[in-house]
Design an enzyme around this catalytic site. Structure first.
Site, PDB file in Angstrom:
ATOM      1  N   GLY A 275      43.747  -0.810 -17.115  1.00 49.53           N
ATOM      2  CA  GLY A 275      42.564  -1.653 -17.091  1.00 49.53           C
ATOM      3  C   GLY A 275      41.733  -1.551 -18.351  1.00 49.53           C
ATOM      4  O   GLY A 275      40.508  -1.672 -18.313  1.00 49.53           O
ATOM      5  N   GLU A 317      49.146   1.056 -17.351  1.00 51.24           N
ATOM      6  CA  GLU A 317      49.137  -0.384 -17.094  1.00 51.24           C
ATOM      7  C   GLU A 317      47.907  -0.973 -17.780  1.00 51.24           C
ATOM      8  O   GLU A 317      46.834  -1.040 -17.175  1.00 51.24           O
ATOM      9  CB  GLU A 317      49.115  -0.645 -15.586  1.00 51.24           C
ATOM     10  CG  GLU A 317      50.326  -0.053 -14.871  1.00 51.24           C
ATOM     11  CD  GLU A 317      50.131   0.074 -13.360  1.00 51.24           C
ATOM     12  OE1 GLU A 317      49.087  -0.390 -12.864  1.00 51.24           O
ATOM     13  OE2 GLU A 317      51.018   0.636 -12.699  1.00 51.24           O
ATOM     14  N   PRO A 318      48.036  -1.394 -19.042  1.00 52.96           N
ATOM     15  CA  PRO A 318      46.855  -1.810 -19.811  1.00 52.96           C
ATOM     16  C   PRO A 318      46.160  -3.072 -19.303  1.00 52.96           C
ATOM     17  O   PRO A 318      45.066  -3.401 -19.756  1.00 52.96           O
ATOM     18  CB  PRO A 318      47.414  -2.042 -21.213  1.00 52.96           C
ATOM     19  CG  PRO A 318      48.700  -1.293 -21.254  1.00 52.96           C
ATOM     20  CD  PRO A 318      49.243  -1.353 -19.868  1.00 52.96           C
ATOM     21  N   ARG A 320      44.660  -6.544 -18.876  1.00 57.17           N
ATOM     22  CA  ARG A 320      44.314  -7.668 -19.745  1.00 57.17           C
ATOM     23  C   ARG A 320      44.387  -7.344 -21.230  1.00 57.17           C
ATOM     24  O   ARG A 320      44.368  -8.252 -22.068  1.00 57.17           O
ATOM     25  CB  ARG A 320      42.897  -8.140 -19.400  1.00 57.17           C
ATOM     26  CG  ARG A 320      41.810  -7.235 -19.936  1.00 57.17           C
ATOM     27  CD  ARG A 320      40.455  -7.593 -19.382  1.00 57.17           C
ATOM     28  NE  ARG A 320      40.393  -7.268 -17.966  1.00 57.17           N
ATOM     29  CZ  ARG A 320      39.556  -7.843 -17.112  1.00 57.17           C
ATOM     30  NH1 ARG A 320      38.719  -8.759 -17.515  1.00 57.17           N
ATOM     31  NH2 ARG A 320      39.561  -7.488 -15.840  1.00 57.17           N
ATOM     32  N   ARG A 361      36.734 -17.056 -13.501  1.00 59.58           N
ATOM     33  CA  ARG A 361      36.178 -15.715 -13.675  1.00 59.58           C
ATOM     34  C   ARG A 361      34.660 -15.720 -13.825  1.00 59.58           C
ATOM     35  O   ARG A 361      33.986 -14.796 -13.384  1.00 59.58           O
ATOM     36  CB  ARG A 361      36.816 -15.015 -14.877  1.00 59.58           C
ATOM     37  CG  ARG A 361      38.290 -14.690 -14.689  1.00 59.58           C
ATOM     38  CD  ARG A 361      38.805 -13.770 -15.784  1.00 59.58           C
ATOM     39  NE  ARG A 361      38.174 -12.460 -15.718  1.00 59.58           N
ATOM     40  CZ  ARG A 361      37.229 -12.039 -16.547  1.00 59.58           C
ATOM     41  NH1 ARG A 361      36.781 -12.828 -17.517  1.00 59.58           N
ATOM     42  NH2 ARG A 361      36.714 -10.839 -16.416  1.00 59.58           N
ATOM     43  N   CYS A 392      32.752 -30.620  -8.531  1.00 61.07           N
ATOM     44  CA  CYS A 392      31.578 -30.839  -7.681  1.00 61.07           C
ATOM     45  C   CYS A 392      31.143 -29.507  -7.073  1.00 61.07           C
ATOM     46  O   CYS A 392      31.318 -29.245  -5.870  1.00 61.07           O
ATOM     47  CB  CYS A 392      31.889 -31.861  -6.602  1.00 61.07           C
ATOM     48  SG  CYS A 392      32.129 -33.517  -7.245  1.00 61.07           S
ATOM     49  N   GLU A 393      30.618 -28.653  -7.920  1.00 64.30           N
ATOM     50  CA  GLU A 393      30.254 -27.287  -7.531  1.00 64.30           C
ATOM     51  C   GLU A 393      29.244 -26.775  -8.546  1.00 64.30           C
ATOM     52  O   GLU A 393      29.515 -26.756  -9.749  1.00 64.30           O
ATOM     53  CB  GLU A 393      31.500 -26.399  -7.539  1.00 64.30           C
ATOM     54  CG  GLU A 393      31.270 -24.975  -7.152  1.00 64.30           C
ATOM     55  CD  GLU A 393      31.080 -24.818  -5.654  1.00 64.30           C
ATOM     56  OE1 GLU A 393      30.224 -23.999  -5.261  1.00 64.30           O
ATOM     57  OE2 GLU A 393      31.782 -25.504  -4.889  1.00 64.30           O
ATOM     58  N   TYR A 422      43.990 -13.667 -16.334  1.00 64.13           N
ATOM     59  CA  TYR A 422      43.317 -14.038 -15.081  1.00 64.13           C
ATOM     60  C   TYR A 422      42.609 -15.389 -15.171  1.00 64.13           C
ATOM     61  O   TYR A 422      41.668 -15.635 -14.413  1.00 64.13           O
ATOM     62  CB  TYR A 422      42.336 -12.941 -14.652  1.00 64.13           C
ATOM     63  CG  TYR A 422      42.984 -11.582 -14.604  1.00 64.13           C
ATOM     64  CD1 TYR A 422      43.963 -11.303 -13.661  1.00 64.13           C
ATOM     65  CD2 TYR A 422      42.674 -10.595 -15.529  1.00 64.13           C
ATOM     66  CE1 TYR A 422      44.595 -10.072 -13.632  1.00 64.13           C
ATOM     67  CE2 TYR A 422      43.298  -9.364 -15.517  1.00 64.13           C
ATOM     68  CZ  TYR A 422      44.264  -9.111 -14.558  1.00 64.13           C
ATOM     69  OH  TYR A 422      44.896  -7.897 -14.538  1.00 64.13           O
TER      70      TYR A 422
END
Length: 480
Positions: A275, A317-318, A320, A361, A392-393, A422
């Site tokens: 991470g 587990e790098p 991103r 995100r 429409c948000e 992501y």
């Protein structure tokens, strides 16, 4: 709730309307920490590996994900070199297609996958199954079977039910998979609450604090069909320092020592997850892969020395950190709407032709991004802006707070940096919008590696219904 946002998304209204904005930056500067290595300006226009933004937009349309393939190779190679003698697993969930999977494997990395779909892509790309690791808190029987039949190198176990389920399948298929037990080490990384994954109250792993991890190890060792090779932990995502890993490693190594003392087994591997953070905006300060590797090795070696254990093989587990900075997104401006805020401030609402369907995100995590005018330079004054999508948000925001030239107009192109992780992976068809394509760029040439979806493809699974069979007079009565 654990966050301050509205239940339907980020806060509505103008949360920063009464805050004096910071001094505008130089809008012509491209921070090399934020943008991929081959992003430059040519005659004022943004270019990726020598291909101008206007040409990319003209040839492939917008929205458009643009992958700097040479930059991706450099980042993958840096991690492979830094962790030589161990294993580096690329995060399939960050972004995966056959082209990227093949490139990652060429640079010596493994891939962690967590669904049958991700596994299928890796296998189709020709990745050696032994270099794959299968994750997930709810792997189905079909997914576990597929992993066993393919010969996946590591399966990370996440529940007692899964241990028994995998053991039964292994016995049926005559396989003996290498497995790791995922431990929840009680370390909450200094990150957003929704992406900190090692505190106790969450769905992943076996708790160290409550003894669940030791019970899981005992259960695995009781199944001769399973080959326990190590322990796994993961403390979060978008992490900029190694302090959390120090605590996590201490607790994981302590469990290794207890396993040795209780069962007479010294496990040969540990996976500390990863991470590692990337630079989304100017203030972010990610660590080079070599520095991360040196510090993690130092931590593990020290803890194993204190525990009297041989130093295990280290996996990371790098996340991103490999793909994230290597991609940007191009959008076309559709409308610019000035909104007067409290205190006389004016913010331009800049609407683009994508939004939360290609980058959710910001809505999910209040994520920050860097955005620039891509098709030209402007001498106009910087204007406080918000880049929003076409959905429409009211939570459909791409870049919440930014500075863009005051003369921004419909037809201009905007580039948003560091969208490799992501973004496409979490894309949707909200409002029935087709997902954008992904284009790889190198050597002044571009190539589509994921096609743009079409309206026909969106309709392909919409099979309609037969009104005759649904007439009221033909329906079966309730209880009939």
């Amino acid at each position: 709730m654990s966050r301050s946002a509205h239940p339907a998304g980020p806060s509505h209204g103008h949360p920063l309307a009464t805050i004096e904005p910071a001094t505008p930056p130089d809008l012509t500067v491209l921070n090399p920490r934020v943008w991929s290595a081959n992003v430059t300006r040519q005659a004022g226009e943004l270019a990726v590996a020598g291909v101008p933004a206007t040409r990319l937009a003209a040839e492939h349309g917008t929205p458009l994900f643009v992958l700097d393939t040479d930059d991706l190779r450099l980042r993958a190679r840096a991690y492979a070199t830094a962790f030589e003698g161990g294993d580096v697993y690329y995060a399939g969930k960050a972004f995966l297609c056959t082209a990227v999977a093949g490139l990652i494997a060429d640079e010596g990395l493994g891939i962690d996958v967590c669904t049958a779909g991700e596994l299928a892509i890796a296998l189709r790309a020709g990745v050696d199954p032994d270099r794959l690791a299968l994750h997930g808190n709810n792997k189905s029987v079909a997914e576990l079977r597929l992993a066993l039949e393919a010969g996946v190198g590591r399966i990370v176990l996440d529940s007692h039910l899964e241990i028994d389920r995998l053991a039964a399948l292994a016995a049926e298929l005559g396989a003996r998979p290498r497995v790791l037990v995922r431990t929840t080490v009680g370390v909450e990384a200094h990150t957003h609450a929704f992406i900190a994954t090692a505190h106790e109250d969450q769905k992943f792993g076996f708790s160290l604090a409550t003894g669940q991890a030791e019970a899981a190890v005992t259960r695995v060792l009781g199944h001769p069909q399973l080959r326990l090779v190590g322990l796994h932990s993961h403390i979060g995502s978008q992490i900029f320092d190694t302090g959390g890993f120090e605590v996590a490693a201490h607790r994981v190594v302590s469990l290794l020592a207890r396993i040795r003392d209780t069962h007479g087994v010294e496990l040969p591997e540990i996976d500390l997850g990863g991470g590692q953070g990337i630079a989304y905006v100017d203030g972010d300060d990610p660590q080079p892969a070599a520095d991360v590797a040196a510090r993690l090795r130092q931590i593990v070696e020290r803890e194993c020395g204190l525990a009297g254990l041989a130093v295990p093989r280290l996996s990371v587990e790098p996340g991103r950190a490999i793909i994230g900075p290597s991609m940007l997104t191009l959008y076309e401006v559709g409308t610019v709407k000035p909104i007067e805020l409290d205190g006389g401030l004016v913010r331009n609402y800049v609407s683009v032709d994508g939004g939360m369907s290609d980058n959710i995100r910001t809505a999910l995590y209040d994520a920050d991004y860097t955005v620039v005018l891509a098709n030209r330079l402007s001498s106009a004054a910087p204007q406080l802006s918000r880049v929003v999508g076409k959905h429409c948000e009211s939570g459909d925001i791409v870049v919440r707070d930014c500075w863009l030239p005051a003369d921004l107009a419909p037809g201009d192109l905007l580039a948003v940096a560091a969208t490799g992780a992501y973004c496409y992976a979490m894309a949707s068809n909200y409002n029935r919008i087709p997902r954008p394509p992904v284009v790889a760029v190198a050597g002044a040439r571009s190539q589509v590696i994921v096609r743009r979806e079409t309206l026909e493809q969106l309709m392909a699974n919409d099979v309609g219904w037969d009104p005759v069979s649904h007439r009221a007079d033909s329906a079966v009565p309730v209880g009939g």
